[in-house]
Scaffold this motif. Structure first.
Motif, mmCIF file in Angstrom:
data_model
loop_
_atom_site.group_PDB
_atom_site.id
_atom_site.type_symbol
_atom_site.label_atom_id
_atom_site.label_comp_id
_atom_site.label_asym_id
_atom_site.label_seq_id
_atom_site.Cartn_x
_atom_site.Cartn_y
_atom_site.Cartn_z
ATOM 1 N N UNK A 192 0.831 -1.210 0.000
ATOM 2 C CA UNK A 192 0.000 0.000 0.000
ATOM 3 C C UNK A 192 0.861 1.253 0.000
ATOM 4 N N UNK A 193 1.936 1.261 0.785
ATOM 5 C CA UNK A 193 2.849 2.401 0.796
ATOM 6 C C UNK A 193 3.494 2.584 -0.577
ATOM 7 N N UNK A 202 -6.073 3.281 3.516
ATOM 8 C CA UNK A 202 -7.370 2.760 3.931
ATOM 9 C C UNK A 202 -8.451 3.754 3.522
ATOM 10 N N UNK A 203 -9.510 3.258 2.910
ATOM 11 C CA UNK A 203 -10.605 4.107 2.456
ATOM 12 C C UNK A 203 -10.536 4.442 0.978
ATOM 13 N N UNK A 204 -9.375 4.212 0.335
ATOM 14 C CA UNK A 204 -9.269 4.436 -1.111
ATOM 15 C C UNK A 204 -10.152 3.445 -1.853
ATOM 16 N N UNK A 205 -10.665 3.866 -2.996
ATOM 17 C CA UNK A 205 -11.427 2.973 -3.862
ATOM 18 C C UNK A 205 -10.478 2.396 -4.903
ATOM 19 N N UNK A 232 -5.962 -1.183 -9.421
ATOM 20 C CA UNK A 232 -5.519 0.211 -9.501
ATOM 21 C C UNK A 232 -6.399 1.083 -8.612
ATOM 22 N N UNK A 233 -5.812 2.179 -8.161
ATOM 23 C CA UNK A 233 -6.578 3.175 -7.409
ATOM 24 C C UNK A 233 -7.495 3.884 -8.382
ATOM 25 N N UNK A 234 -8.770 3.984 -8.038
ATOM 26 C CA UNK A 234 -9.750 4.661 -8.900
ATOM 27 C C UNK A 234 -9.477 6.156 -8.892
ATOM 28 N N UNK A 235 -9.633 6.783 -10.032
ATOM 29 C CA UNK A 235 -9.441 8.243 -10.079
ATOM 30 C C UNK A 235 -10.630 8.904 -9.394
#
Length: 58
Positions: free
Chosen positions: A30-31, A37-40, A54-57
């Protein structure tokens, strides 16, 4: 073409709610990815038995 990074993680029962499952990605990953925590996150089926996460924009 770059070789993809492969990471294997186990899905485990949530100790607070055994009927739910958790995919613990680990703090190091994650780092490295800039996730918190809480990212979509979005999942993409690569149609070869693997998935891309992938992290959602926003």
């Amino acid at each position: 073409m770059t070789k993809p990074n492969i990471l294997v993680r186990q899905i485990v029962e949530d100790p607070e709610d055994p009927e739910q499952l958790i995919l613990d990605l680990g703090q190091e990953l994650c780092d490295q990815m800039g996730w918190a925590e809480g990212d979509t996150l979005t999942w993409t089926d690569l149609k070869d038995g693997s998935w891309q996460l992938k992290k959602a924009s926003q």
